[in-house]
Scaffold this motif. Structure first.
Motif, mmCIF file in Angstrom:
data_model
loop_
_atom_site.group_PDB
_atom_site.id
_atom_site.type_symbol
_atom_site.label_atom_id
_atom_site.label_comp_id
_atom_site.label_asym_id
_atom_site.label_seq_id
_atom_site.Cartn_x
_atom_site.Cartn_y
_atom_site.Cartn_z
ATOM 1 N N GLY A 81 81.184 1.541 61.764
ATOM 2 C CA GLY A 81 82.090 2.664 61.671
ATOM 3 C C GLY A 81 83.490 2.809 61.579
ATOM 4 N N GLY B 98 83.471 7.893 63.969
ATOM 5 C CA GLY B 98 82.519 8.294 63.409
ATOM 6 C C GLY B 98 81.823 7.323 62.393
ATOM 7 N N THR C 138 81.765 7.434 59.137
ATOM 8 C CA THR C 138 82.354 7.315 57.951
ATOM 9 C C THR C 138 83.826 7.819 58.483
ATOM 10 O OG1 THR C 138 82.305 9.728 57.428
ATOM 11 C CG2 THR C 138 80.557 8.168 56.649
ATOM 12 N N LYS D 186 85.824 10.009 57.036
ATOM 13 C CA LYS D 186 85.915 11.315 57.048
ATOM 14 C C LYS D 186 85.396 12.162 58.498
ATOM 15 C CE LYS D 186 85.036 15.567 54.184
ATOM 16 N NZ LYS D 186 84.879 16.422 55.445
ATOM 17 N N GLU D 187 84.197 11.632 59.026
ATOM 18 C CA GLU D 187 83.791 12.231 60.075
ATOM 19 C C GLU D 187 84.453 11.928 61.202
ATOM 20 O OE1 GLU D 187 78.979 12.027 61.538
ATOM 21 O OE2 GLU D 187 80.198 10.150 61.864
ATOM 22 N N ALA D 188 85.209 10.681 61.549
ATOM 23 C CA ALA D 188 86.030 10.545 62.600
ATOM 24 C C ALA D 188 87.245 11.415 62.346
ATOM 25 C CB ALA D 188 86.505 9.093 62.531
ATOM 26 N N ASP E 128 87.387 14.383 60.859
ATOM 27 C CA ASP E 128 87.224 15.764 60.850
ATOM 28 C C ASP E 128 87.104 16.094 62.418
ATOM 29 O OD1 ASP E 128 87.087 16.246 58.306
ATOM 30 O OD2 ASP E 128 84.972 16.229 57.964
ATOM 31 N N ARG E 129 86.502 15.056 63.247
ATOM 32 C CA ARG E 129 86.457 15.228 64.764
ATOM 33 C C ARG E 129 87.658 15.659 65.395
ATOM 34 N NH1 ARG E 129 81.190 11.175 65.570
ATOM 35 N NH2 ARG E 129 79.536 12.514 65.109
#
Length: 426
Positions: free
Chosen positions: A328, A392, A394, A396-398, A400-401
């Motif tokens: 990740g 994250g 991805t 983007k997930e990291a 966004d968090r």
């Protein structure tokens, strides 16, 4: 046997190192000198300054410290490792001679020229008028750098003659970076994205870390003044394995070899900042320590016990030490004081960190924070105040968090870039 450790420094990098060390089952006591408002949560802060080498060494003797881990560049360049080694104390990081690769840009550029390591064409000046004449002859855009340490702010990308003249005046005549501006390096401007490369070395062998990418300027869209770094991502999605191998062979290996040949064997982490130019990777500068905020993303991704890794490095057995990484992505977004990298206010109360850390996979690293004596509340104490990290599956997930977590944090005048990692998402 439990290992007692002293971490030297007071920034986000040192909080991240202390946070990771605190997870080691072999750790005994953990001290941080001088530490910050966050490091006290994972160890004991000690009121000794980064440059107080004799006091640090004496503390290590008195407390039977098994390993000292240093974060900041000025301590390495000043010779903290030499002081500890002269007393027979175990310390991680490069000697003063090896740290010259960061301490003097003039030295490092000359080393690259002599060793055929790819870098931009350059010239070194101690005379202001000669430097101005060189800029006039070579044209713009051009890059002006203070040769010595300047907290990441001693580099000016000049797109007009006026900007170059202002930069040279500030560095060489006004001495805004003090003695770090005695020499300047003027070099050709290179096009391309910047990446941060870290290689851990024990002086005999080395191991590569995943590539990371910092965002140096204060303004969004990579505009405005240079800072110590406003946010980092790792790994870099578009930097593929074959590119990393090319960097290793053309830059990392020959750099470590060149230092060894000069009698300045490098132990610690070598961090070349690169520009991925059309003609291939080019070295912009070397650092002789973990980047900040790069260290924070590495500590989030590292699977192996950091104490095992650092001890193997100090003891010259890095070749036998496996280093594993979590899958990740990790990001670390800096929240700064309003006005940074120029003048900024200190002492503003900080709220919302606990709420931010309730978001999945978020850890907030402290940099410019302290506990106010009277109220015992957490307040701002520096330009870069906090680093909000997240992991994250991805990128983007990291991201966004991390950005969701930032919305929970508040202090007067807080500033952060909204575009960290944006280039890598395209």
């Amino acid at each position: 046997m439990a290992v007692d450790v002293l971490v030297v420094g007071s920034g986000g990098r040192e909080h991240a190192l202390a946070w990771k060390l605190a997870q080691s089952p072999r750790l005994g006591k953990l001290y941080i000198a001088p530490g910050n408002g966050g490091t006290r949560l994972v160890g004991e802060n000690v009121p000794i300054g980064v440059m107080e080498f004799e006091k640090l060494a004496q503390f290590a003797v008195e407390k039977n410290i098994s390993l000292t881990v240093v974060g900041p560049d000025d301590a390495f360049v000043g010779g903290v490792v030499d002081v500890f080694q002269a007393r027979g104390l175990r310390i991680w990081g490069p000697t003063r001679a090896a740290a010259q690769i960061e301490g003097s840009k003039a030295f490092s550029k000359q080393l690259m020229r002599e060793s055929s390591i790819p870098t931009a064409d350059f010239a070194v000046f101690t005379n202001h008028d000669e430097a101005v004449r060189y800029v006039r002859e070579h044209g713009v855009p051009i890059v002006v750098k203070a040769s010595g340490l300047a907290l990441g702010k001693g580099v000016a990308i000049c797109r007009t003659f006026e900007e170059a003249e202002v930069a040279l005046k500030e560095i060489m005549l006004d001495r805004v970076f003090k003695d770090s501006g005695t020499q300047v390096v003027i070099e050709k401007y290179l096009e391309g994205q910047e990446v941060s490369i870290h290689a851990l070395s024990d002086g005999k062998t080395y191991k590569m870390f995943p590539a990371s990418q910092d965002h140096k300027t204060i303004g969004e869209g990579d505009t405005g003044k240079n800072t110590g770094g406003m946010g980092t991502i790792a790994p870099v999605p578009w930097l593929h394995e074959n590119m990393l191998q090319d960097i290793e062979q053309r830059i990392v290996q020959p750099t470590l070899e060149a230092l060894r040949n000069r009698g300045a064997t490098f132990s610690g982490v070598l961090f070349p900042g690169l520009k991925m130019a059309p003609e291939g990777p080019m070295v912009l500068e070397y650092n002789a320590r973990f980047g900040d905020p790069e260290c924070q993303v590495y500590m989030r991704l590292l699977k192996t016990d950091i104490l095992d890794v650092l001890e193997a490095c100090v003891d010259g057995r890095l070749s036998d030490q496996p280093i594993e990484w979590n899958s990740g992505f990790a990001v670390n977004i800096v929240i700064a004081s309003g006005g940074y990298p120029d003048a900024y206010k200190k002492g503003s109360p900080i709220a919302g960190i606990k709420e931010a850390e309730k978001i999945a996979d978020v850890v907030v690293f402290h940099a410019g924070t302290m506990i106010e004596n009277v109220s015992q509340s957490l307040v701002t104490a520096g330009g870069r105040v906090l680093g909000v990290s997240a992991v994250g599956a991805t990128l983007k997930e990291a991201l966004d968090r991390a950005y969701e977590a930032i919305e929970k944090i508040h202090f007067e005048g807080m500033y952060f870039r909204h575009d960290i990692g944006a280039k890598a998402l395209i």
